[in-house]
Design a protein around this motif. Structure first.
Motif, PDB file in Angstrom:
ATOM      1  N   LEU A   9       1.591  -7.068   2.742  1.00 26.41           N
ATOM      2  CA  LEU A   9       1.613  -6.292   1.500  1.00 26.41           C
ATOM      3  C   LEU A   9       1.975  -7.188   0.326  1.00 26.41           C
ATOM      4  N   VAL A  10       2.939  -8.048   0.561  1.00 21.78           N
ATOM      5  CA  VAL A  10       3.345  -8.958  -0.498  1.00 21.78           C
ATOM      6  C   VAL A  10       2.971 -10.360  -0.076  1.00 21.78           C
ATOM      7  N   SER A  11       2.190 -11.017  -0.897  1.00 27.05           N
ATOM      8  CA  SER A  11       1.769 -12.357  -0.509  1.00 27.05           C
ATOM      9  C   SER A  11       2.920 -13.319  -0.756  1.00 27.05           C
TER      10      SER A  11
ATOM     11  N   LEU B 261     -10.230   3.157  -6.499  1.00 23.34           N
ATOM     12  CA  LEU B 261      -9.128   2.200  -6.321  1.00 23.34           C
ATOM     13  C   LEU B 261      -8.051   2.762  -5.401  1.00 23.34           C
ATOM     14  N   ALA B 262      -7.825   4.077  -5.503  1.00 23.96           N
ATOM     15  CA  ALA B 262      -6.777   4.679  -4.684  1.00 23.96           C
ATOM     16  C   ALA B 262      -7.121   4.654  -3.201  1.00 23.96           C
ATOM     17  N   GLY B 264      -8.013   2.003  -1.821  1.00 22.94           N
ATOM     18  CA  GLY B 264      -7.753   0.648  -1.375  1.00 22.94           C
ATOM     19  C   GLY B 264      -8.972  -0.248  -1.464  1.00 22.94           C
ATOM     20  N   THR B 265      -9.744  -0.103  -2.526  1.00 22.57           N
ATOM     21  CA  THR B 265     -10.854  -1.033  -2.728  1.00 22.57           C
ATOM     22  C   THR B 265     -10.482  -1.998  -3.839  1.00 22.57           C
TER      23      THR B 265
ATOM     24  N   LEU C 125       7.685  -2.572  -4.045  1.00 23.33           N
ATOM     25  CA  LEU C 125       6.316  -2.469  -4.565  1.00 23.33           C
ATOM     26  C   LEU C 125       6.198  -3.028  -5.974  1.00 23.33           C
ATOM     27  N   GLY C 129       3.095 -10.396  -6.888  1.00 20.06           N
ATOM     28  CA  GLY C 129       2.464 -10.775  -5.632  1.00 20.06           C
ATOM     29  C   GLY C 129       2.180  -9.618  -4.703  1.00 20.06           C
ATOM     30  N   VAL C 130       2.395  -8.378  -5.174  1.00 20.14           N
ATOM     31  CA  VAL C 130       2.064  -7.244  -4.311  1.00 20.14           C
ATOM     32  C   VAL C 130       0.543  -7.085  -4.287  1.00 20.14           C
ATOM     33  N   ASN C 131       0.020  -6.952  -3.104  1.00 19.05           N
ATOM     34  CA  ASN C 131      -1.416  -6.769  -2.948  1.00 19.05           C
ATOM     35  C   ASN C 131      -1.737  -5.280  -3.107  1.00 19.05           C
ATOM     36  N   VAL C 133      -4.467  -3.655  -3.307  1.00 20.34           N
ATOM     37  CA  VAL C 133      -5.505  -3.122  -2.429  1.00 20.34           C
ATOM     38  C   VAL C 133      -4.898  -2.732  -1.090  1.00 20.34           C
ATOM     39  N   GLU C 134      -4.067  -3.629  -0.560  1.00 16.02           N
ATOM     40  CA  GLU C 134      -3.430  -3.372   0.721  1.00 16.02           C
ATOM     41  C   GLU C 134      -2.485  -2.176   0.608  1.00 16.02           C
ATOM     42  N   LEU C 135      -1.742  -2.126  -0.488  1.00 16.01           N
ATOM     43  CA  LEU C 135      -0.814  -1.007  -0.700  1.00 16.01           C
ATOM     44  C   LEU C 135      -1.558   0.316  -0.689  1.00 16.01           C
ATOM     45  N   ARG C 136      -2.693   0.365  -1.400  1.00 18.68           N
ATOM     46  CA  ARG C 136      -3.405   1.639  -1.523  1.00 18.68           C
ATOM     47  C   ARG C 136      -4.158   1.998  -0.250  1.00 18.68           C
TER      48      ARG C 136
END
Ligand SMILES: Nc1ncnc2c1ncn2[C@@H]1O[C@H](COP(=O)(O)OP(=O)(O)OP(=O)(O)O)[C@@H](O)[C@H]1O
Ligand SMILES: [Mg+2]
Lengths: 540, 377, 316
Positions: A9-11, B261-262, B264-265, C125, C129-131, C133-136
């Motif tokens: 989640l966090v790079s 976007l929600a 996760g794209t 969150l 550096g929070v991704n 896309v991955e979060l959503r």
């Protein structure tokens, strides 16, 4: 997801492998810049840069870059690099690579190996098909790096070995001769390869997959946007730089410096002398100017606006406020949109066929005005209609509820509310017609470089008479000049016609600059008002 | 100002009839003198228009009557006069298009007729303009082939579109979806202003800088190449394409974009799979607008090309440039008369009709998309 | 509203704090007043919720501003794993705003600025550096107003998995014979079944989703979010446009989902909140979280007078 590692989640901080990929992207950018510099002949390809000839440097960098990217892709495939690739690079990438290698194969076979048509077609198909397969069949990390990296390495080797060296020349062998030389080909090929490899490296940096594609695409989109902005900016800056010396030549301030003018019966000298905009062209002038063209442009715009604005607003009022939505409004809409997109030269032809024979059978200012008016008309209709439609219906209903008649409502409610939009549209339209050459070329053009005495004086030209047509104005009925036409005629005029203009090049650039200033000035004002009213609308 | 007819032209008869019916309804509540005024104005305007068409010096008389009648009507019966006047302006707008059609077609007709070919006994007017390949208006055999110029226009348009469409749409994506707000707010008006750079300025730069450079670089005999005219015209159309496409992309509702976007794209996936398809009609209208500009672009082509009609050899040789339809007109109208002038009008007709179809086509696409997408625009 | 806030006089404020049992910490702000709403200060212990197991999401001191508008005021709450959390409160109190903070959709709103901390399984969150896309992918969302894509119904459902690369039905995949058509069909059917929409649309899966009715669109958006298989599902009034039968199906769905997922649901329907949720958070006007706890406790024995008034329908 195809055996992909779970994305965190966090790079974490940039890993070494990411740094390698980022370095490759940076190197590609450097290479791109270098090749641009040599396309624009800032450096020649034989110039030594950092001790090696430019061509060797480009070739060497391409090889390094190509290997770096391929290594990254293979490393990812073998699992040394943590990435998140898709099963395939996708149809678009595969198709593009296939096409590129198709061309490469064909060119090598026909030009370098000298094979016949059958030979190069086979070679093309083989290389193109192989590139497509290499790109489509393996996982994305191989598929998007190998064909790109291989191309860069191939190009680099070709440059390094001198197959395409500084003296290389490819004569296309056409009847109308054209050929590619190394000065052009090497930088352009390098730029192309660096774009391709830069994209692959950017994808690798993002770890392939959705994120990699995102970053790869962004690199290209950013580059595109920056180039366009830079190019347009350069264009304007270049014109300004070239035009400034001529524009301000002989500029002088001080009481009595300028020419004498008579206003309301008082004659006085202007405190500024600006020869370029206050003179015409004459043999004895110190500095030649474009006064007749400037005045001509002003009158053209005035005439076109007087003709088109009442007509256009009237039509917009009718189709928005009076007519029921249906066939008729549809026809008007199609007609106005059709008129709006009609090429300007067609308006010129129309003016030539319709107006010129009816207005004294010669090119005239009035014919030019009306022709440009026809051009302006659809824009006025479209923008006026748009801004009237944007006036909320409640306003109309509220007014109608007070028992006010339709026209009163239109006049006191709708038109004032729509005014900003209408004005903006008119200003933008004026900018467009002020810069048009083609229509006036056919309907009002006068001499190439008119002297100051040929400046039109429309207001002073009116004459009343008792027989029809009651009012005449010979000034309107004769040909004159306008800025865009002046520039055109200066470009195309033969030596004889412009021989009385010294420093013709400076004069041309100054004309181009003043035209640019006038037209872009209209646009700037129009767009500024548009943004002003839009932001005001949002805050209300 | 004389071109203010009342009702005329084929497609408008229905409108006129409806106007009449409404007029009849008015009769009860409208005072007779108002009706008389309006009628006088209409008739005198028609007469003025007829006079103008017939190149009569008496045109001014009915026009003066019209002015007086409307002036009187404006003071006494403003409501009705305003209505009639606005109707008149509407009709004249359509009439302009009609007149353009009629006049350029009429002027083009002699050459079309001259170029008639009998195919199996059936005369086909104008065919010879398209099957010959030589333009030779002076030296016999006299031929008015438009093929070389159509070829030139097609090449220039293809190259210009290849420049303007992808770069323009990408730049519009950047401006609307990617650029930080401050960049966007600076660049968008800038691009809109640059859309106004007059084409003759582009032509001038192309003529003085680009053409000599290209001739030198590619070792071409003489100056003028379709390739660089196409590139210049493409650059010229670029700001228009960017600005119109940006508007279209910007009008895609935010809820759709955040919906994607929600899930996760990435932003890029959202742009290519949601925003671009949703704005497809607007974006394609932008591209068609650019194509239309490229086809109709005159001045850059006129000053940069050689002006010697003929096909390039081979046909795909873009490093040579003869003439386009537009530059043919601009360069030859001066010393042309008779059939040659008429041939220029044929070129004008081709341009006019092509661009008109493009315009109607893009309006059709937009209307269809709007219907298909229903509420979501 | 800000005007009424300014009219609150000090004497009143003192009286209120006495009524509420002393000043609560962290509330220097003036008191909130809306028509019919009792004046009372919030207290920290009202929002403490004890539960077993892990917190999936923990929010602390979250402030959201829209320009100068303070939309959420120092909200802190812990959302337990595998449970249903209901958010209730009057219109405009910041429920949607709160929800959007949990998957950082507020980043899309230019005027919004966010201060505070949200952690998903302990990972912050709101840090660099929070991704997103991955979060959503992990925190899915159903929006307050339905927002189907202008694509076919089936494409709407399979959109997320296709973009994530889990399913591929592209031309190339078809050519190479590794297209996931069957998996897509199955996914579409399963998701639509779950969202109680399958029966209505199974014969027109290729029709444009914009042609569906409002309620159908709402369920399509639920199905679309389910198809991406998130860990946390944020639902903003998912049943606002549904008839009683569809509503009860969605309620059953939410109930079932809670076995594996963490569901946070906004609703204006008090009975619904009471029926389906394990814990309930009550936001009140001004963007404050006033009470948070076990659903039964909040509805049967609210600690705050304002919450009691709200639940019993005295205002809101
Ligand atoms: N995009 C925005 N820009 C500016 N202010 C906003 C925005 N979105 C919400 N607000 C403001 O924030 C406050 C909270 O809004 P929010 O949408 O979170 O309320 P809500 O509790 O979801 O209401 P409802 O039950 O009506 O959906 C409101 O005062 C609203 O005006
Ligand atoms: Mg809400």
């Amino acid at each position: 997801m195809a055996g992909a590692t779970d994305t965190a989640l966090v790079s974490e901080d940039t890993s070494e492998t990411e740094a390698v990929a980022a370095g490759a992207v940076g190197l590609a950018a450097v290479l791109f810049a270098l090749s641009l510099a040599s396309v624009f002949e800032l450096v020649t390809i034989t110039d030594p840069v950092a001790g090696v000839p430019m061509v060797a440097l480009l070739g060497g960098l391409l090889v390094v870059l190509g290997f770096a990217v391929v290594t990254f892709g293979v490393g990812s495939r073998l699992g040394y690099v943590a990435t998140d690739p898709r099963p395939t690079a996708g149809l678009l990438a595969s198709g593009t690579f296939g096409l590129i290698w198709f061309v490469v194969g064909g060119l090598v076979a026909s030009q370098t190996l000298g094979l016949g048509t059958a030979g190069w077609v086979v070679a093309s198909l083989v290389t193109g098909g192989a590139a497509f397969a290499v790109s489509a069949l393996p996982r994305e990390d191989i598929g998007s790096t190998l064909p790109a990296g291989a191309l860069a390495v191939f190009a680099g080797v070709v440059f390094l070995t001198g197959v395409i060296g500084p003296s290389w020349l490819w004569d296309l062998g056409w009847e109308q001769q054209a050929s590619f030389n190394a000065e052009f080909t090497i930088p352009v090929l390098t730029a192309f390869c660096s774009l391709l490899v830069g994209w692959a490296a950017a994808k690798a940096y993002g770890g392939f997959g959705a994120r990699g594609r995102h970053i790869g695409a962004y690199v290209l989109v950013y580059l595109n946007a920056i180039s366009i902005i830079a190019l347009l900016f350069l264009l304007v800056a270049f014109t300004v730089l070239k035009g400034l010396p001529g524009l301000f030549k002989g500029l002088a301030f001080g009481a009595g410096a300028g020419p004498e003018v008579t206003l309301v019966g008082v004659t006085f000298s202007l405190p500024v002398s600006w020869p370029f905009v206050m003179n015409g062209v004459a043999l004895l002038n110190d500095v030649n100017g474009v006064l007749p063209a400037i005045v001509g442009t002003i009158w053209l715009v005035v005439g076109a606006v007087l003709f088109a604005v009442p007509l256009g607003i009237g039509a917009a009022v009718f189709i928005t406020e009076y007519a029921d939505r249906g066939r008729f409004t549809q026809v008007v809409e199609i007609a106005t949109n059709g008129l709006w997109s009609t090429p300007s030269i067609v308006f010129g032809l129309f003016g030539l066929a319709f107006l010129v024979p009816r207005l004294g059978n010669q090119k005239s200012l009035l014919a030019g005005m009306l022709t440009l008016g026809f051009m302006l008309l659809p824009l006025v209709v479209i923008t006026s209609r748009e801004s009237m439609l944007a006036v909320p219906d409640e306003y109309r209903d509220a007014s109608a509820a007070l028992g006010v008649t339709k026209w009163q409502t239109v006049r006191s409610i709708v038109l004032p509310a729509a005014l900003p939009g209408i004005v903006t549209g008119i200003i933008l339209g004026v900018g467009r017609i002020a810069g048009e050459t083609a229509p006036i070329l056919l309907t009002m053009s006068g001499s190439v470089a008119p002297p100051g005495s040929q400046t039109v004086d429309v207001l002073g030209g009116f004459q009343l008479q008792y027989a029809p047509p009651f009012v005449t104005n010979p000034e309107l009925m004769q040909a004159t000049s306008a800025l865009p036409y002046q520039l055109y005629s200066l470009i195309t005029a033969g030596v004889g016609q412009s021989s009385n203009i010294s420093a013709i090049d400076e004069f041309r650039w100054a004309t181009a600059l003043i035209l640019l200033v006038v037209v872009l000035g209209f646009y700037a004002i129009g767009i500024a008002t548009r943004y002003y009213f839009r932001s005001k609308l949002q805050h209300d | 100002m004389n071109v203010l007819p009342n009702s005329d032209g084929a497609g408008l008869r229905a409108a006129a009839r409806r106007g009449l019916r409404r007029g009849r309804d008015f009769v009860d509540e409208t005072p007779p003198d108002a009706l008389v005024t309006v009628t006088v104005a209409a008739v005198s305007l028609l007469a003025a228009f007829a006079g103008f068409l017939a190149v009569s010096s008496l045109t001014a008389i009915p026009f003066a009557v019209f002015l007086v009648a409307t002036g009187y009507g404006w003071l006494r019966h403003q409501e009705l006069t305003a209505r009639v006047l606005t109707l008149t302006t509407t009709v004249s707008t359509i009439l302009v298009l009609g007149l353009i059609l009629v006049f350029i077609f009429a002027e083009a007709w002699p050459t079309v007729q001259y170029a008639t070919v009998n195919v199996f006994g059936v005369p086909i007017p104008g065919l010879r303009l398209f099957i010959e390949t030589r333009w030779s208006p002076v030296t016999p055999p006299i031929q008015y082939s438009l093929v070389p110029m159509i070829h030139g226009t097609v090449l220039v348009t293809i190259i210009a579109t290849a420049v303007a469409a992808p770069l323009g749409v990408a730049a519009a994506l950047f401006l609307s979806e990617i650029a930080p707000r401050t960049v966007r707010e600076l660049v968008k008006p800038g691009v809109e202003i640059l859309a106004g750079i007059p084409s003759i300025v582009y032509g001038f730069i192309g003529f003085t800088i680009l053409s000599p450079w290209a001739a030198d670089q590619f070792d071409i005999v003489g100056q003028g190449t379709y390739l660089f005219v196409g590139i210049v015209v493409g650059l010229m159309a670029l700001p228009t394409v960017v600005s119109v496409a940006e508007d279209a992309l910007n009008s895609v509702p935010e809820s759709m974009k955040s919906g994607s976007l929600a899930l996760g794209t990435t932003d890029w996936q959202t742009m290519t799979s949601i925003t671009l398809p949703a704005a497809f009609s607007g974006v394609s209208a932008a591209v068609l607008l650019g194509v239309g500009r490229a086809i109709g672009e005159t001045m850059a082509a006129t000053v940069m090309l050689r002006g010697s009609p003929g096909l390039t050899k081979p046909l795909y040789n873009v490093f040579y440039g003869n003439d386009t339809l537009t530059s043919l007109i601009a360069a030859n109208y001066g010393d042309a008369d008779g059939l040659q002038l008429s041939a220029l009008f044929v070129a004008g007709v081709i341009l006019f009709v092509t661009v008109l179809f493009l315009s109607i086509g893009s309006q059709y696409i937009e209307a269809r998309m709007r219907r298909k997408l229903g509420g979501a625009e | 509203m800000s005007e009424t806030r300014q009219t609150t006089d000090d004497a009143q404020a003192t009286a209120d704090s006495e009524l509420a049992g002393g000043a609560s910490p962290g509330t220097d702000q003036p008191l909130e007043v809306t028509s019919g709403e009792t004046r009372e200060r919030t207290r920290e212990e009202w929002v403490e919720h004890e539960f077993e197991g892990e917190a999936k999401l923990s929010v602390s001191d979250l402030d959201v501003y829209y320009g100068d508008d303070h939309a959420l005021k120092s909200v802190s709450m812990e959302i337990p794993e595998n449970s249903v959390t209901a958010l209730i409160g009057p219109s405009g109190c910041g429920k949607s705003t709160f929800l959007r903070c949990l998957n950082r959709m507020n980043d899309r709103i230019k005027a919004a600025s966010i201060d505070g901390s949200v952690r998903l399984e302990g990972e912050e969150l709101y840090q660099d550096g929070v991704n997103l896309v991955e979060l959503r992918k992990r925190v899915g969302m159903v929006f307050q107003s339905p927002n189907p894509f202008p694509k076919s119904i089936a494409d709407n459902i399979s959109y997320g998995p296709r973009k994530h690369g889990d399913l591929d039905t592209g031309l190339l995949a078809n050519l190479l014979g590794r297209s996931d058509d069957d998996a897509v069909d199955e996914l579409v059917e399963r998701s639509l079944q779950q969202a109680a929409l399958w029966d209505e649309v199974n014969d027109r899966l290729d029709d444009n989703a914009l042609g569906l009715s409002g309620g159908q669109q709402q369920r399509l958006c639920i199905a679309r979010a389910l198809a991406t298989d998130p860990e946390v599902l944020l639902m903003d009034e998912p049943a606002s446009a549904l008839d009683p039968i569809a509503t009860s199906k969605i309620e059953d769905l939410v109930h079932d989902l809670a076995e594996e997922y963490t569901v946070v649901i906004v609703t204006h329907n008090m009975q619904q909140a009471a029926r389906i949720s394990d814990q309930t958070a009550v936001f009140l006007t001004g963007g404050e979280l006033v009470e948070y706890g076990d659903t039964d406790q909040v509805f049967e024995d609210p600690q705050s007078q304002r919450v009691e008034d709200y639940i019993s329908g005295k205002f809101g």
